[in-house]
Design a protein around this motif. Structure first.
Motif, PDB file in Angstrom:
ATOM      1  N   GLU A  39      -4.714  98.801  21.836  1.00  0.00           N
ATOM      2  CA  GLU A  39      -3.997  98.547  20.580  1.00  0.00           C
ATOM      3  C   GLU A  39      -2.502  98.805  20.779  1.00  0.00           C
ATOM      4  O   GLU A  39      -1.661  98.114  20.216  1.00  0.00           O
ATOM      5  N   LEU A  40      -2.175  99.809  21.598  1.00  0.00           N
ATOM      6  CA  LEU A  40      -0.781 100.153  21.909  1.00  0.00           C
ATOM      7  C   LEU A  40      -0.341  99.436  23.175  1.00  0.00           C
ATOM      8  O   LEU A  40      -1.170  98.934  23.938  1.00  0.00           O
ATOM      9  N   ALA A  41       0.964  99.423  23.425  1.00  0.00           N
ATOM     10  CA  ALA A  41       1.460  98.965  24.725  1.00  0.00           C
ATOM     11  C   ALA A  41       0.809  99.840  25.787  1.00  0.00           C
ATOM     12  O   ALA A  41       0.459 101.000  25.533  1.00  0.00           O
ATOM     13  N   SER A  42       0.642  99.307  26.989  1.00  0.00           N
ATOM     14  CA  SER A  42      -0.038 100.099  28.020  1.00  0.00           C
ATOM     15  C   SER A  42       0.528  99.842  29.408  1.00  0.00           C
ATOM     16  O   SER A  42       1.152  98.813  29.667  1.00  0.00           O
ATOM     17  N   ILE A  43       0.283 100.827  30.255  1.00  0.00           N
ATOM     18  CA  ILE A  43       0.644 100.770  31.675  1.00  0.00           C
ATOM     19  C   ILE A  43      -0.638 101.014  32.451  1.00  0.00           C
ATOM     20  O   ILE A  43      -1.384 101.947  32.144  1.00  0.00           O
ATOM     21  N   GLY A  44      -0.887 100.176  33.451  1.00  0.00           N
ATOM     22  CA  GLY A  44      -2.092 100.340  34.260  1.00  0.00           C
ATOM     23  C   GLY A  44      -1.858  99.977  35.711  1.00  0.00           C
ATOM     24  O   GLY A  44      -0.765  99.574  36.096  1.00  0.00           O
ATOM     25  N   ARG A  45      -2.929 100.129  36.492  1.00  0.00           N
ATOM     26  CA  ARG A  45      -2.900  99.837  37.931  1.00  0.00           C
ATOM     27  C   ARG A  45      -1.714 100.554  38.614  1.00  0.00           C
ATOM     28  O   ARG A  45      -1.043  99.993  39.472  1.00  0.00           O
ATOM     29  N   VAL A  46      -1.489 101.798  38.208  1.00  0.00           N
ATOM     30  CA  VAL A  46      -0.385 102.592  38.767  1.00  0.00           C
ATOM     31  C   VAL A  46      -0.737 102.944  40.202  1.00  0.00           C
ATOM     32  O   VAL A  46      -1.794 103.517  40.467  1.00  0.00           O
ATOM     33  N   ILE A  47       0.168 102.599  41.114  1.00  0.00           N
ATOM     34  CA  ILE A  47      -0.175 102.749  42.527  1.00  0.00           C
ATOM     35  C   ILE A  47       1.062 102.986  43.378  1.00  0.00           C
ATOM     36  O   ILE A  47       2.122 102.411  43.130  1.00  0.00           O
TER      37      ILE A  47
END
Length: 148
Positions: free
Chosen positions: A71-79
């Motif tokens: 629902e919120l902005a998101s950050i993923g696949r942090v590497i």
């Protein structure tokens, strides 16, 4: 020192996309011994935050505007590549990602699904735990929110 660039999927070169997918596979599948579908059909919607060192991709995240993942902005696949972790590039790529969410999406509230062993790292960046731990692809995770 790494050079960080933010690109849409369409702006990625074929070589950059290949290198990003190779790095994600190297860490999330091989190093973490986790079989899962990394290529999930979401990269086309994401903004890609790429950390370069000597023209080689050594750090990466992908960003989503609100509603595209959570629902919120998101950050993923942090590497960060294993050979480069000693330089603390995780902080550089995450700080750049937080700034990119503010710049590109005009949002200051961000949700992540963090691997539990990285809670302190994300806490140092201003993220706070929300909810209970859960398993994602067989690895313990926790929801975390950033608000500024």
């Amino acid at each position: 020192m790494i050079e960080i660039k933010v690109k849409t999927f369409q702006e990625l070169t074929t070589q950059q996309l290949y290198d990003i997918l190779q790095l994600r596979s190297e860490v999330f599948v091989v190093e973490q011994d986790c079989v899962y579908q990394d290529i999930d059909g979401k990269d086309q919607k994401a903004l890609h935050v790429i950390g370069f060192k000597d023209q080689k991709i050594v750090a990466y995240t992908r960003l989503f505007k609100p509603g595209d993942y959570f629902e919120l902005a998101s950050i993923g696949r942090v590497i960060v590549s294993q050979a480069q972790r000693q330089y603390k590039y995780g902080y550089d790529i995450m700080n750049a990602s937080i700034e990119a969410v503010k710049t590109h999406y005009n949002k200051t509230e961000i949700k992540i699904s963090a691997q539990c062993y990285l809670k302190r790292f994300y806490g140092n960046l201003g993220f706070k735990e929300v909810g209970d731990e859960y398993l994602e692809d067989g690895i313990p995770h926790i929801g975390m929110i950033y608000k500024k």
